[in-house]
Design a protein around this motif. Structure first.
Motif, PDB file in Angstrom:
ATOM      1  N   LEU A  82     -17.287  25.202   4.172  1.00 53.91           N
ATOM      2  CA  LEU A  82     -16.741  24.995   4.915  1.00 53.91           C
ATOM      3  C   LEU A  82     -16.381  23.851   5.958  1.00 53.91           C
ATOM      4  CD1 LEU A  82     -14.454  26.867   6.920  1.00 53.91           C
ATOM      5  CD2 LEU A  82     -16.406  28.092   8.375  1.00 53.91           C
ATOM      6  N   VAL A  83     -17.542  23.281   6.048  1.00 52.43           N
ATOM      7  CA  VAL A  83     -17.964  21.991   6.540  1.00 52.43           C
ATOM      8  C   VAL A  83     -17.416  21.003   5.762  1.00 52.43           C
ATOM      9  CG1 VAL A  83     -19.678  20.512   7.514  1.00 52.43           C
ATOM     10  CG2 VAL A  83     -20.215  22.784   7.820  1.00 52.43           C
ATOM     11  N   PHE A  84     -17.704  21.581   3.972  1.00 54.16           N
ATOM     12  CA  PHE A  84     -17.154  20.057   3.762  1.00 54.16           C
ATOM     13  C   PHE A  84     -15.581  20.590   4.141  1.00 54.16           C
ATOM     14  CE2 PHE A  84     -14.681  19.735  -0.041  1.00 54.16           C
ATOM     15  CZ  PHE A  84     -15.563  18.328  -0.792  1.00 54.16           C
ATOM     16  N   GLY A  85     -14.705  21.567   4.211  1.00 57.11           N
ATOM     17  CA  GLY A  85     -13.463  21.490   4.310  1.00 57.11           C
ATOM     18  C   GLY A  85     -13.071  20.460   5.110  1.00 57.11           C
ATOM     19  N   LEU A  86     -13.925  20.859   6.443  1.00 56.48           N
ATOM     20  CA  LEU A  86     -13.019  20.642   7.785  1.00 56.48           C
ATOM     21  C   LEU A  86     -13.241  18.843   7.525  1.00 56.48           C
ATOM     22  CD1 LEU A  86     -14.794  23.413  10.058  1.00 56.48           C
ATOM     23  CD2 LEU A  86     -12.212  23.181   9.419  1.00 56.48           C
ATOM     24  N   ILE A  87     -14.704  18.405   7.458  1.00 54.76           N
ATOM     25  CA  ILE A  87     -14.497  17.239   7.056  1.00 54.76           C
ATOM     26  C   ILE A  87     -13.376  16.382   6.263  1.00 54.76           C
ATOM     27  CG2 ILE A  87     -16.279  15.316   6.376  1.00 54.76           C
ATOM     28  CD1 ILE A  87     -18.638  17.125   7.413  1.00 54.76           C
ATOM     29  N   MET A  88     -13.710  16.839   5.437  1.00 54.09           N
ATOM     30  CA  MET A  88     -12.572  16.407   4.361  1.00 54.09           C
ATOM     31  C   MET A  88     -10.851  16.608   5.018  1.00 54.09           C
ATOM     32  SD  MET A  88     -13.905  14.896   1.406  1.00 54.09           S
ATOM     33  CE  MET A  88     -12.762  14.950   0.798  1.00 54.09           C
TER      34      MET A  88
ATOM     35  N   LYS B   1     -24.266  18.860   1.426  1.00 54.54           N
ATOM     36  CA  LYS B   1     -25.122  19.941   1.341  1.00 54.54           C
ATOM     37  C   LYS B   1     -26.973  18.787   1.634  1.00 54.54           C
ATOM     38  CE  LYS B   1     -24.581  21.930  -3.373  1.00 54.54           C
ATOM     39  NZ  LYS B   1     -24.952  22.744  -3.208  1.00 54.54           N
ATOM     40  N   SER B   2     -27.212  17.732   1.634  1.00 51.50           N
ATOM     41  CA  SER B   2     -28.526  17.138   2.084  1.00 51.50           C
ATOM     42  C   SER B   2     -28.634  17.249   3.811  1.00 51.50           C
ATOM     43  CB  SER B   2     -28.264  15.066   2.317  1.00 51.50           C
ATOM     44  OG  SER B   2     -27.332  14.624   3.047  1.00 51.50           O
ATOM     45  N   VAL B   3     -27.398  17.634   4.379  1.00 49.29           N
ATOM     46  CA  VAL B   3     -27.967  18.106   5.655  1.00 49.29           C
ATOM     47  C   VAL B   3     -27.815  19.407   6.015  1.00 49.29           C
ATOM     48  CG1 VAL B   3     -25.954  17.575   8.253  1.00 49.29           C
ATOM     49  CG2 VAL B   3     -26.740  15.461   6.401  1.00 49.29           C
TER      50      VAL B   3
ATOM     51  N   LEU C  36     -20.806  28.714   0.933  1.00 49.41           N
ATOM     52  CA  LEU C  36     -19.807  29.607   1.732  1.00 49.41           C
ATOM     53  C   LEU C  36     -19.627  28.148   3.100  1.00 49.41           C
ATOM     54  CD1 LEU C  36     -17.313  31.196   2.305  1.00 49.41           C
ATOM     55  CD2 LEU C  36     -18.435  33.159   4.042  1.00 49.41           C
ATOM     56  N   GLN C  37     -20.570  28.681   4.080  1.00 44.74           N
ATOM     57  CA  GLN C  37     -20.863  27.495   4.833  1.00 44.74           C
ATOM     58  C   GLN C  37     -21.222  26.098   4.889  1.00 44.74           C
ATOM     59  OE1 GLN C  37     -24.118  29.355   6.963  1.00 44.74           O
ATOM     60  NE2 GLN C  37     -22.893  30.352   8.335  1.00 44.74           N
ATOM     61  N   GLN C  38     -21.274  25.849   3.582  1.00 50.88           N
ATOM     62  CA  GLN C  38     -22.062  24.471   3.587  1.00 50.88           C
ATOM     63  C   GLN C  38     -20.087  24.312   2.776  1.00 50.88           C
ATOM     64  OE1 GLN C  38     -24.132  23.402  -0.107  1.00 50.88           O
ATOM     65  NE2 GLN C  38     -26.270  23.391   1.881  1.00 50.88           N
TER      66      GLN C  38
END
Length: 150
Positions: free
Chosen positions: A81-87, A68-70, A77-79
């Motif tokens: 998706l990025v969250f899911g990939l990192i996790m 969220k900060s970056v 939705l994009q956040q």
């Protein structure tokens, strides 16, 4: 049944199903369907649950805040998706580490890294699919469910 008990039950179910599936893949990749497969899988699964359950929530909280900060100007939705990939990468790494140690012990560093990498890569595609599914489908549905008044 209280919302808190429901929440714990839902989270526990998700961790058990997905954790069981991923450790199954990792164990199969390491030792195949040998005579000791079930015992090896169950011990790897139990160890991963003991490691991931306590720290998974903390990791998810921290990753969510960082994303969220970056990426403040991208859609939710994009956040997600990025969250899911990192996790997926973080949790798969931890699960592969625990499974490799459980199945092979602490062998020579080079051999250990090769075993860990093979374990990680074998389950990563499934982990990515699960993580994207969690981020885009399950997480929003759970948030909506928990937001409803009791």
């Amino acid at each position: 049944m209280s919302k808190k008990v429901q929440k714990i039950g839902i989270i526990a179910s998700i961790v058990i199903v997905f954790g069981g599936f991923l450790t199954f893949l990792m164990t199969w990749r390491n030792i195949g369907f040998s005579d000791g497969f079930m015992g090896a899988w169950l011990s790897s699964f139990a160890l991963c649950i003991l490691c991931i359950a306590p720290i998974g929530g903390v990791i998810a909280f921290l990753v969510h805040r960082v994303v969220k900060s970056v990426l403040p100007n991208v859609s939710a939705l994009q956040q997600n998706l990025v969250f899911g990939l990192i996790m997926a990468v973080i949790m798969e790494s931890i699960m592969a580490l625990v499974t490799t140690i459980n199945l092979h012990g602490l062998v020579v560093l080079k051999a250990f890294f090769e075993l860990w990498l093979a374990t990680f890569v074998s389950a990563l595609p499934a982990g990515l699919v699960i993580s994207i599914l969690m981020s885009l489908v399950i997480k929003p549905k759970l948030a909506a469910f928990w937001a409803k008044p009791a």
